[in-house]
Design a protein around this motif. Structure first.
Motif, PDB file in Angstrom:
ATOM      1  N   CYS A  55      37.499  38.981  38.586  1.00 19.20           N
ATOM      2  CA  CYS A  55      38.799  39.532  38.194  1.00 19.20           C
ATOM      3  C   CYS A  55      39.294  38.882  36.898  1.00 19.20           C
ATOM      4  CB  CYS A  55      39.818  39.306  39.315  1.00 19.20           C
ATOM      5  SG  CYS A  55      41.472  39.877  38.885  1.00 19.20           S
ATOM      6  N   GLU A  56      39.882  39.694  36.033  1.00 18.05           N
ATOM      7  CA  GLU A  56      40.358  39.179  34.749  1.00 18.05           C
ATOM      8  C   GLU A  56      41.778  38.622  34.836  1.00 18.05           C
ATOM      9  OE1 GLU A  56      39.656  42.621  32.306  1.00 18.05           O
ATOM     10  OE2 GLU A  56      37.498  42.504  32.720  1.00 18.05           O
ATOM     11  N   LYS A  57      42.550  39.094  35.828  1.00 10.72           N
ATOM     12  CA  LYS A  57      43.930  38.586  35.968  1.00 10.72           C
ATOM     13  C   LYS A  57      44.277  38.329  37.430  1.00 10.72           C
ATOM     14  CE  LYS A  57      45.491  41.918  32.494  1.00 10.72           C
ATOM     15  NZ  LYS A  57      44.819  43.148  33.004  1.00 10.72           N
ATOM     16  N   CYS A  64      43.287  41.151  41.285  1.00 13.59           N
ATOM     17  CA  CYS A  64      44.455  41.988  40.984  1.00 13.59           C
ATOM     18  C   CYS A  64      44.256  43.449  41.397  1.00 13.59           C
ATOM     19  CB  CYS A  64      44.774  41.917  39.494  1.00 13.59           C
ATOM     20  SG  CYS A  64      43.610  42.851  38.467  1.00 13.59           S
ATOM     21  N   GLU A  65      42.999  43.871  41.546  1.00 13.98           N
ATOM     22  CA  GLU A  65      42.649  45.244  41.956  1.00 13.98           C
ATOM     23  C   GLU A  65      42.805  46.271  40.836  1.00 13.98           C
ATOM     24  OE1 GLU A  65      41.260  45.725  44.965  1.00 13.98           O
ATOM     25  OE2 GLU A  65      41.681  43.650  45.482  1.00 13.98           O
ATOM     26  N   THR A  66      43.381  45.885  39.695  1.00 10.65           N
ATOM     27  CA  THR A  66      43.636  46.903  38.674  1.00 10.65           C
ATOM     28  C   THR A  66      42.892  46.640  37.364  1.00 10.65           C
ATOM     29  OG1 THR A  66      45.620  45.705  38.030  1.00 10.65           O
ATOM     30  CG2 THR A  66      45.918  47.538  39.552  1.00 10.65           C
ATOM     31  N   CYS A  67      42.480  45.406  37.112  1.00 13.63           N
ATOM     32  CA  CYS A  67      41.829  45.107  35.829  1.00 13.63           C
ATOM     33  C   CYS A  67      40.461  45.788  35.756  1.00 13.63           C
ATOM     34  CB  CYS A  67      41.699  43.604  35.629  1.00 13.63           C
ATOM     35  SG  CYS A  67      40.391  42.867  36.643  1.00 13.63           S
ATOM     36  N   CYS A  70      37.881  44.237  38.257  1.00 12.92           N
ATOM     37  CA  CYS A  70      38.073  44.701  39.644  1.00 12.92           C
ATOM     38  C   CYS A  70      37.571  46.133  39.808  1.00 12.92           C
ATOM     39  CB  CYS A  70      39.545  44.614  40.030  1.00 12.92           C
ATOM     40  SG  CYS A  70      40.089  42.932  40.384  1.00 12.92           S
TER      41      CYS A  70
HETATM   42 ZN   LIG Z   1      41.355  42.137  38.621  1.00  9.57          ZN
END
Ligand SMILES: [Zn+2]
Length: 334
Positions: A55-57, A64-67, A70
């Motif tokens: 994950c990047e963030k 984060c599930e959105t980067c 993910c």
């Molecule tokens: Zn992420």
């Protein structure tokens, strides 16, 4: 089973804490060995951990599930994530060589690379020897996750180079609860949780037409065997023998029969043990008054004996007829 982070935490709270702490303190090792019985959530935990690492963030040690990291992981094509499974019986040396080649390839995404060996105990010796050096001193930021439900079969050289993460077995009551949450009836959840420790396997069983049929037959057979041997014989010939063609199927059915008698012992002993067939409780309660512990023990012995005979490939019609007679009498015909 769903791999939502809350579910995974409930399943393996200690392991999840351990991994989140490792991540938080930025102490990610070169190699982890996830060991634990089937159905303890090793794959779900592995996926949560890998996603966190990619994950990047991350937010408070959760992905984060959105980067992009993910999303790529979820879609199954993150370039920095490789999984290996046995090719046939073994994980072979060629597979490990290919893996090392891919991990060393430049031009991949920046950041950590992760590889997972499913059923790592299936690595043959030359594969394991090929992996050793890379496991200990990979080039760059690389993490290995080895999964096994047979940790005794992992070579000591591999084991000593890995950080061990032990998965707890999930207690019976918890598994029943999870299954009820997933929509099973309490009685079905009770039965399938007795047959297997693996929640996923339990869910499959509960949907399996043959298993449902066999469960019904076993319930009828227990009541008949305890009251009317002719009826029991009829059930054997009309419902048991025609359905149960394979040895493994017969063995599972005999196990179910055994569980029914174990229930009966528990009812007679007034124990608050978990019952495999709660739907038979009214019958158990009536019948427990008319049967002695000695008779019950003989009946259980008779079923165990039938299981041995099954393994010696005794004629199954004969085996079942003899079993019905033995159950009827509560003493053993040999
Ligand atoms: Zn992420």
């Amino acid at each position: 089973m769903t791999s939502h982070i809350e579910e995974v935490r409930k399943l393996q709270p200690v392991v999840m804490k351990q991994l989140e702490t490792i991540f938080q303190k930025n102490r990610v090792a070169h190699a982890y060995l996830f060991e634990g019985a089937k159905g303890t959530g090793k794959v779900a935990v592995m996926r949560a951990f890998v996603k966190l690492l990619l994950c990047e963030k991350p937010i408070q040690n959760v992905s984060c599930e959105t980067c992009r990291g993910c999303r790529r992981f979820e879609s199954g094509n993150h370039p920095n994530f490789v999984q290996i499974e046995p090719d046939g019986q073994d994980i072979k040396k060629d597979q490990i060589l290919q893996l090392i080649f891919e991990m060393n390839k430049t031009g991949l995404e920046a950041g950590r690379k992760i590889y997972v060996l499913h059923r790592a105990d299936r690595m043959n010796t030359s594969a394991a020897n090929t992996l050793l050096k890379f496991l200990e001193e990979p080039e760059g930021l690389v993490t290995a996750i080895l999964l096994t439900d047979k940790s005794h079969a992992i070579l000591p050289t591999i084991r000593s180079r890995s950080q061990i993460v032990s998965f707890r077995s999930i207690p019976y009551e918890e598994r029943v609860k999870v299954l009820i949450d997933q929509g099973l009836t309490a009685t079905m959840a009770a039965t399938v949780s007795m047959v297997t420790n693996d929640v996923d396997e339990s869910l499959e069983l509960a949907k399996d037409e043959q298993f449902l049929q066999v469960r019904k037959t076993v319930l009828k057979l227990v009541e008949a065997a305890e009251s009317n041997v002719n009826e029991a014989m009829l059930i054997v010939h009309e419902e048991w023998l025609p359905v149960l063609k394979e040895k493994e199927e017969t063995e599972r059915a005999l196990d179910l029969l055994l569980f029914a008698y174990r229930d009966l012992v528990a009812v007679k002993a007034n124990s608050d043990a978990a019952y495999t067939f709660p739907d038979l409780l009214p019958f158990y309660q009536r019948h427990a008054l008319h049967i002695s512990f000695e008779q019950l023990s003989n009946k259980i012995e008779a079923i165990l004996k039938s299981k041995q005979q099954l393994h010696r490939n005794m004629n199954r019609t004969l085996l079942m007829e003899q079993l019905m007679l033995n159950l009827q009498g509560g003493f053993l015909f040999v």
